[in-house]
Write a protein that holds these residues in place. Structure first.
Motif, short mmCIF file in Angstrom:
data_model
loop_
_atom_site.label_atom_id
_atom_site.label_comp_id
_atom_site.label_asym_id
_atom_site.label_seq_id
_atom_site.Cartn_x
_atom_site.Cartn_y
_atom_site.Cartn_z
N MET A 26 -1.49 -0.23 10.64
CA MET A 26 -2.70 0.36 10.19
C MET A 26 -3.66 -0.03 10.98
O MET A 26 -4.78 0.89 11.13
CB MET A 26 -2.87 -0.06 8.62
N LYS A 36 -8.03 8.45 10.02
CA LYS A 36 -7.83 9.04 8.56
C LYS A 36 -6.06 9.30 8.58
O LYS A 36 -5.64 9.82 9.42
CB LYS A 36 -8.38 10.22 8.19
N LEU A 37 -5.57 8.75 7.41
CA LEU A 37 -4.28 9.16 7.48
C LEU A 37 -3.72 10.03 5.88
O LEU A 37 -4.50 9.60 5.13
CB LEU A 37 -3.03 7.95 7.23
N PRO A 38 -3.01 10.94 6.04
CA PRO A 38 -2.74 11.48 4.76
C PRO A 38 -1.99 10.88 3.51
O PRO A 38 -1.56 11.31 2.66
CB PRO A 38 -2.23 12.96 5.37
N ALA A 39 -1.49 9.81 3.90
CA ALA A 39 -0.33 8.98 3.00
C ALA A 39 -0.50 9.15 1.48
O ALA A 39 0.18 9.52 0.92
CB ALA A 39 0.07 7.63 3.63
N ARG A 41 -2.71 11.28 -0.24
CA ARG A 41 -3.43 12.26 -0.54
C ARG A 41 -3.15 12.71 -1.89
O ARG A 41 -1.88 12.83 -2.35
CB ARG A 41 -3.09 13.65 0.43
N GLY A 42 -4.09 12.90 -2.80
CA GLY A 42 -3.95 13.27 -4.12
C GLY A 42 -3.69 12.36 -5.05
O GLY A 42 -3.58 12.25 -6.27
N ARG A 43 -3.90 10.80 -4.74
CA ARG A 43 -3.77 9.81 -5.51
C ARG A 43 -5.26 9.35 -5.69
O ARG A 43 -6.12 9.46 -4.92
CB ARG A 43 -2.85 8.66 -4.72
N LEU A 67 -6.73 6.27 3.97
CA LEU A 67 -5.41 6.79 3.53
C LEU A 67 -5.43 8.14 2.55
O LEU A 67 -4.42 8.61 2.03
CB LEU A 67 -4.56 5.75 2.51
N TYR A 300 -0.75 1.21 0.46
CA TYR A 300 0.27 2.37 0.91
C TYR A 300 1.52 1.63 0.44
O TYR A 300 2.50 2.52 -0.26
CB TYR A 300 0.46 2.31 2.34
N LEU A 301 1.97 0.62 0.34
CA LEU A 301 3.21 -0.12 -0.16
C LEU A 301 3.18 0.19 -1.56
O LEU A 301 4.58 0.27 -2.20
CB LEU A 301 3.49 -1.26 0.43
N GLY A 304 2.82 4.25 -2.24
CA GLY A 304 3.48 5.35 -1.20
C GLY A 304 4.74 5.82 -1.98
O GLY A 304 5.31 7.05 -1.59
N GLY A 305 5.75 4.96 -2.36
CA GLY A 305 7.18 5.44 -2.90
C GLY A 305 6.96 5.80 -4.26
O GLY A 305 5.99 6.03 -5.02
#
Lengths: 308, 194
Positions: A26, A36-39, A41-43, A67, A300-301, A304-305
């Motif tokens: 990161m 910027k990362l799209p990981a 998006r929408g959260r 993120l 992310y962790l 992310g999932g």
């Protein structure tokens, strides 16, 4: 991966190392033109701050935004909390709004644990009372690893107001998990009896800073929390600075490679002198930078999932 | 539930495995793609090969090595991690983030050739194009794959294909490489027994 991050004790060595490794990746984003990362998006990430903390809140906000998550900042001041709304009702409101993660800072130890029972999303403890501050411990561990190349086998002195310090508690837990040896240093009044045994049995306690300094790789100075100093924990600020403050001559007693850390904000002239704080050994500014990378990795962790 | 004795005693069906490319074939295919790149790019000047982890990375390195053997031209090689750009992050478990390494000089104004082992739905390539967008602005982007198995879900095609393998969705293609798995091979699993 775990669902919530409430305590340094939630992390085993593998999970903590995964967070630190992810944070290292990161960190490369910060050097890019487009940070910027799209990981995520929408959260939606809610920063729920019942205590003032510009530094931590901005760090989490920057991490979530890098993120691509939507960020809602909720400060207790001027909110319905001042009208008497309970933590549970606030939690249910956040739940109804669809918060995927709640980053919570609260003056009561244990509040994030309670919150984790009431919301479906992930809860990240951003400091609860005098209990814990796990992302601070992660960013400290990241900074040590970045500067010294390893964590296992490091000798770390945590100096100052251990009694009131959530940073100290989380660091003892995490660093012990990752194989570093921690020595808690401070006036006897500010080191709880058997804290070492309660947190991590291999932890040492010392009341003499000068005898500890020549043998450590890292000195972590804790802020003297004037707002909590309503009892006589030490005779005077000057005496505290003389016995436990890190100044130039003391810093020169450290091994050549040793680094000086401070979670901020600093009381310059009290626990740390400007000469030390601004020296090349000091990692204070790096810690702030690393904080964003580490919090990106945690968000992310956790989010992310599909392990939710 | 009771099963008829005949059904219980019949041996379990073995999934069929077919070797599509053996070790020597993989090497030949890589050589051919290297020649095609040299031909299509007219000498591979200003070209950068970016491997998509995991197996695209050693493939990109091999292609660069072969290109420099054939034409004595040094081609930049890098790695493009696409984890954070995937569109299935919510569905799958959390994936470990890997490094993105660009060759010295970056990719701005260069001809970037993305390299992967298998082209399937096209979603990995879409993620790679998004990732590329965030690390620079190439003059053009091409795609090289060892195997194209079809079933695209996005309007994406490869510029260089080692081998087209028509498959059914029930089948799976597995590429192994010496660098990552100890042996160069492409196998088709689950096809009709031959």
């Amino acid at each position: 991966m775990i669902k919530h991050l409430l305590s340094g004790a939630d992390l085993d060595a593998d999970t903590a190392t995964e967070i630190l490794d992810t944070a290292a990746e990161m960190a490369t984003v910060a050097g890019r033109e487009i940070k910027k990362l799209p990981a995520l998006r929408g959260r939606t990430v809610v920063n729920l701050f019942y205590e003032d903390s510009t530094r931590t809140r901005i760090s989490f906000e920057a991490a979530a935004k890098r993120l691509s998550a939507d960020v809602i900042n909720f400060s207790a001041k001027g909110s319905s909390v001042t009208k008497g709304e309970s933590l549970k009702d606030t939690a249910l409101t956040l739940q109804a709004m669809g918060a995927d993660a709640v980053v919570v800072r609260h003056p009561a130890s244990g509040a994030p644990h309670r919150l984790a029972n009431w919301v479906d999303g992930s809860v990240v403890n951003a400091g609860d009372g005098t209990h814990e501050h796990p992302t601070q411990a992660l960013l400290d561990a990241y900074t040590m690893r970045a500067r010294l190349g390893r964590l296992a086998g490091l000798s770390v002195a945590v100096v100052g107001d251990v009694l009131h310090s959530r940073v100290a508690r989380s660091n003892v837990l995490l660093l012990s998990t990752l194989g570093a040896k921690v020595t808690l240093v401070g006036p006897p009044t500010l080191i709880p009896v058997d804290i070492a045994g309660a947190l991590a049995p291999a932890t040492d306690v010392s009341y003499d800073l000068d005898s500890v300094l020549p043998n450590v790789d890292v000195v972590m100075m804790l802020r003297v929390q004037r707002e909590r100093m309503n009892d006589s924990y030490f005779p005077s600020a000057r005496e505290y600075a003389r016995r436990y403050g890190l100044d130039g001559p003391r810093m020169r007693r450290l091994p050549e490679h040793a680094i000086v850390m401070h979670p901020g904000p600093m009381n310059r002239g009290m626990e740390i002198t400007p000469e030390v704080a601004d020296s090349p050994r000091s990692t204070i500014v790096e810690q702030v930078t690393n904080g964003v990378s580490v919090r990106m990795a945690v968000l992310y962790l956790l989010l992310g999932g599909n392990n939710r | 539930m009771a099963y008829p004795p005949a059904a219980r005693s019949s041996p379990p069906r073995q999934p069929s495995v077919k070797v599509i490319l053996a070790s020597a074939d993989v090497q030949r295919v890589v050589d051919r793609i290297a020649h095609q790149i040299l031909e299509k790019t007219q000498g591979a000047a200003d070209t950068v090969l970016l491997g998509i982890p995991t197996r695209g990375t050693p493939l990109a390195r091999r292609l660069a090595a072969r290109i420099s053997t054939f034409e004595d031209v040094a081609v930049g090689v890098g790695v493009l991690d696409i984890t954070l750009y995937r569109d299935d992050l919510r569905r799958q478990g959390t994936r470990a983030v890997g490094p993105t390494e660009l060759p010295p000089g970056g990719i701005d104004g260069k001809r970037v050739i993305l390299v992967d082992d298998v082209l399937f739905s096209g979603r990995t390539v879409r993620a790679a194009l998004d990732a590329l967008n965030d690390v620079g602005r190439p003059a053009s982007v091409q795609l090289a794959v060892l195997v194209d198995r079809g079933h695209r879900e996005l309007p994406i095609r490869a510029d260089y294909v080692g081998k087209n393998i028509p498959t059914s969705l029930a089948e799976s293609v597995k590429v192994t490489l010496a660098e990552t798995d100890g042996v160069d091979e492409v196998k088709l699993y689950g096809g009709s027994p031959s």
